[in-house]
Design a protein around this motif. Structure first.
Motif, PDB file in Angstrom:
ATOM      1  N   UNK A 120       0.830  -1.206   0.000  1.00  0.00           N
ATOM      2  CA  UNK A 120       0.000   0.000   0.000  1.00  0.00           C
ATOM      3  C   UNK A 120       0.865   1.257   0.000  1.00  0.00           C
ATOM      4  N   UNK A 121       1.882   1.262   0.825  1.00  0.00           N
ATOM      5  CA  UNK A 121       2.758   2.429   0.948  1.00  0.00           C
ATOM      6  C   UNK A 121       3.564   2.629  -0.328  1.00  0.00           C
ATOM      7  N   UNK A 122       4.082   1.547  -0.905  1.00  0.00           N
ATOM      8  CA  UNK A 122       4.845   1.659  -2.144  1.00  0.00           C
ATOM      9  C   UNK A 122       3.975   2.214  -3.274  1.00  0.00           C
ATOM     10  N   UNK A 123       2.699   1.848  -3.285  1.00  0.00           N
ATOM     11  CA  UNK A 123       1.780   2.388  -4.295  1.00  0.00           C
ATOM     12  C   UNK A 123       1.668   3.897  -4.159  1.00  0.00           C
ATOM     13  N   UNK A 124       1.659   4.393  -2.928  1.00  0.00           N
ATOM     14  CA  UNK A 124       1.583   5.838  -2.713  1.00  0.00           C
ATOM     15  C   UNK A 124       2.806   6.531  -3.318  1.00  0.00           C
ATOM     16  N   UNK A 125       3.988   5.933  -3.137  1.00  0.00           N
ATOM     17  CA  UNK A 125       5.195   6.504  -3.719  1.00  0.00           C
ATOM     18  C   UNK A 125       5.090   6.542  -5.245  1.00  0.00           C
ATOM     19  N   UNK A 126       4.618   5.458  -5.836  1.00  0.00           N
ATOM     20  CA  UNK A 126       4.498   5.391  -7.304  1.00  0.00           C
ATOM     21  C   UNK A 126       3.521   6.448  -7.800  1.00  0.00           C
ATOM     22  N   UNK A 127       2.389   6.572  -7.124  1.00  0.00           N
ATOM     23  CA  UNK A 127       1.398   7.559  -7.543  1.00  0.00           C
ATOM     24  C   UNK A 127       1.995   8.963  -7.518  1.00  0.00           C
TER      25      UNK A 127
END
Length: 169
Positions: A120-127
């Motif tokens: 979930x956190x890595x997705x935030x970075x990608x976004x």
């Protein structure tokens, strides 16, 4: 809470609706779930709006991202705890899983499949990276230092390189 939203809130919502929809797209594959998440983000932003106080040098988008990402991550956690309801028939599933059309659709689909495998956190970075947010703003949104953002971004990029097929790199 007032029944009618303020003009400022509506203007901000109109301006940043694409941002909220991209967050929803990243965290929900199903269009109905995406719309539900979008509506939940709008509701939470509306609830928080009276407490929003613009800070000198701070962007409204930073505040919006923080709330939207928190809502999306909370929603994802709730969905993973819920049992899955009935399954679609094969024909309906094929329509629902049909790839996007247009140029670069295959590459975009591969990227989203790789992103789906991230935390979930890595997705935030990608976004935030895909939105061309500077590291300073990423740090503010995520509540971490800029150095931590750089380190985590490097690690997330490495994960994506490993997850993406060679043809899309």
């Amino acid at each position: 809470m007032s029944a009618a939203p303020s003009a400022e809130f509506v203007a901000a919502l109109n301006e940043y609706q694409p941002l909220l929809r991209r967050v929803a797209r990243l965290y929900c594959q199903d269009s109905d779930d995406r719309q539900d998440l979008f509506q939940e983000m709008v509701l939470q932003l509306w609830r928080a709006w009276p407490r929003y106080v613009p800070q000198p040098g701070a962007k409204l988008s930073t505040w919006l991202y923080r709330i939207a990402l928190n809502v999306a991550i909370s929603n994802l956690r709730q969905r993973t705890r819920r049992p899955v309801s009935g399954e679609l028939c094969a024909e309906a599933l094929a329509v629902a899983q049909a790839p996007e059309a247009g140029p670069d659709a295959e590459d975009r689909a591969a990227l989203y499949q790789a992103i789906d495998q991230l935390s979930e956190v890595d997705k935030a970075f990608v976004l935030l990276y895909l939105e061309d947010r500077p590291y300073e703003e990423m740090a503010e949104i995520l509540g971490i230092t800029q150095n931590n953002v750089r380190v985590k971004m490097h690690r997330v990029q490495e994960k994506l390189r490993q997850l993406l097929p060679v043809t899309t790199r």
